[in-house]
Design an enzyme around this catalytic site. Structure first.
Site, PDB file in Angstrom:
ATOM      1  N   THR A 109      38.901  40.104  48.688  1.00 48.61           N
ATOM      2  CA  THR A 109      40.009  40.409  47.787  1.00 48.61           C
ATOM      3  C   THR A 109      39.742  39.751  46.441  1.00 48.61           C
ATOM      4  O   THR A 109      39.375  38.579  46.357  1.00 48.61           O
ATOM      5  CB  THR A 109      41.378  39.996  48.381  1.00 48.61           C
ATOM      6  OG1 THR A 109      42.373  40.213  47.386  1.00 48.61           O
ATOM      7  CG2 THR A 109      41.422  38.571  48.853  1.00 48.61           C
ATOM      8  N   HIS A 110      39.918  40.560  45.371  1.00 42.51           N
ATOM      9  CA  HIS A 110      39.569  40.111  44.021  1.00 42.51           C
ATOM     10  C   HIS A 110      40.774  40.299  43.094  1.00 42.51           C
ATOM     11  O   HIS A 110      41.417  41.360  43.127  1.00 42.51           O
ATOM     12  CB  HIS A 110      38.368  40.931  43.516  1.00 42.51           C
ATOM     13  CG  HIS A 110      37.970  40.589  42.124  1.00 42.51           C
ATOM     14  ND1 HIS A 110      37.497  39.349  41.774  1.00 42.51           N
ATOM     15  CD2 HIS A 110      37.983  41.318  40.985  1.00 42.51           C
ATOM     16  CE1 HIS A 110      37.248  39.337  40.481  1.00 42.51           C
ATOM     17  NE2 HIS A 110      37.536  40.512  39.978  1.00 42.51           N
ATOM     18  N   GLY A 144      26.237  43.166  45.089  1.00 43.47           N
ATOM     19  CA  GLY A 144      26.598  42.888  43.698  1.00 43.47           C
ATOM     20  C   GLY A 144      27.770  41.926  43.621  1.00 43.47           C
ATOM     21  O   GLY A 144      28.254  41.427  44.639  1.00 43.47           O
TER      22      GLY A 144
HETATM   23  C1  GAR Z   1      42.971  34.996  45.048  1.00 43.42           C
HETATM   24  O1  GAR Z   1      43.646  35.486  43.912  1.00 43.42           O
HETATM   25  C2  GAR Z   1      41.626  35.677  45.208  1.00 43.42           C
HETATM   26  O2  GAR Z   1      41.618  37.008  44.820  1.00 43.42           O
HETATM   27  C3  GAR Z   1      40.787  34.851  44.259  1.00 43.42           C
HETATM   28  O3  GAR Z   1      41.188  33.547  44.506  1.00 43.42           O
HETATM   29  C4  GAR Z   1      42.579  33.533  44.867  1.00 43.42           C
HETATM   30  C5  GAR Z   1      42.730  32.734  46.130  1.00 43.42           C
HETATM   31  O4  GAR Z   1      44.067  32.445  46.385  1.00 43.42           O
HETATM   32  N1  GAR Z   1      39.397  35.084  44.493  1.00 43.42           N
HETATM   33  C6  GAR Z   1      38.508  35.204  43.519  1.00 43.42           C
HETATM   34  O5  GAR Z   1      38.761  35.070  42.337  1.00 43.42           O
HETATM   35  C7  GAR Z   1      37.098  35.505  43.988  1.00 43.42           C
HETATM   36  N2  GAR Z   1      36.325  36.070  42.922  1.00 43.42           N
HETATM   37  P1  GAR Z   1      44.498  31.790  47.774  1.00 43.42           P
HETATM   38  O6  GAR Z   1      43.505  30.670  48.094  1.00 43.42           O
HETATM   39  O7  GAR Z   1      45.877  31.266  47.533  1.00 43.42           O
HETATM   40  O8  GAR Z   1      44.468  32.869  48.820  1.00 43.42           O
END
Ligand code: GAR
Length: 203
Positions: A109-110, A144
């Site tokens: 999830t991004h 990627g």
């Molecule tokens: C989330 O928004 C996720 O998409 C991001 O880190 C956060 C984690 O939140 N991931 C990235 O940016 C990866 N490129 P959480 O630890 O509260 O679930």
């Protein structure tokens, strides 16, 4: 049998928590069988422990090189025989060994609307660019950076008074809902990937 999820985290673990909460209902169709991390002492691991879910940690610096780390991580994930591996705020790119072993069943999830703003700073990059709509993307990981086939997306408005934190928090609300909804549907109905097109319920 519920689908077996292994979730990888690096921080707060609120997406993990949303999955843990959803899987408490048997009808959801999935269960979190283990949580892995690349660092100790994070809330994500504490959430797993409170839920009674086994955890494992592999820090890159504890391994001779990145390839050895990747292999150790893949071995620990494999021990739990996952149907799906979910990177939920896991701030590392995995290597070829890991990708080969979990090809087609490793989701990430991004916090941006792909293909815009890949990488570690999705919300900050969207804000700096000045887009008025951003969001979140659940995708199948390939080799990627945030480029794999898209499973689901949700849009989030950028407000004039947003800073990176307020924007990211609003994205995360949408992200948790999208993750829970989509993983549940995949667990119950399966999914297919044809070229870049992912369809749920077409198995
Ligand atoms: C989330 O928004 C996720 O998409 C991001 O880190 C956060 C984690 O939140 N991931 C990235 O940016 C990866 N490129 P959480 O630890 O509260 O679930």
């Amino acid at each position: 049998m519920p689908a077996r999820l292994v979730v990888l985290v690096s921080g707060a673990g609120t997406n993990l928590q949303a999955l843990l909460d959803a899987t408490a209902d048997e009808a959801y169709g999935a269960t979190v069988v283990a949580v892995g991390a690349d660092r100790d002492g994070i809330e994500g691991l504490a959430r797993a422990e409170r839920a009674g879910v086994p955890t494992f940690v592999h820090r890159v610096k504890d391994h001779p090189d990145r390839a050895a780390w990747d292999l150790a991580l893949a071995d620990s994930v494999a021990e739990h025989e996952p149907d799906l591996v979910i990177s939920a705020g896991f701030m590392k790119l995995v290597g070829p060994d890991f990708l080969a072993r979990f090809e087609g069943r490793f989701l990430n999830t991004h916090p941006a609307l792909s293909p815009s703003f890949p990488g570690m700073h999705g919300p900050a990059d969207a804000l700096a660019y000045g887009v008025k709509v951003t969001g979140c993307t659940l995708f199948v990981v390939d080799d990627g950076v945030d480029t794999g086939p898209i499973v689901a997306q949700a849009a989030v408005e950028v407000r004039d008074d947003d800073d990176v934190d307020t924007l990211h928090e609003r994205i995360k609300v949408a992200e948790r809902a999208l993750l829970v909804d989509t993983v549940g549907r995949i667990a119950r109905e399966g999914f297919t990937i044809e070229d870049r097109r992912v369809r749920i319920g077409h198995e």
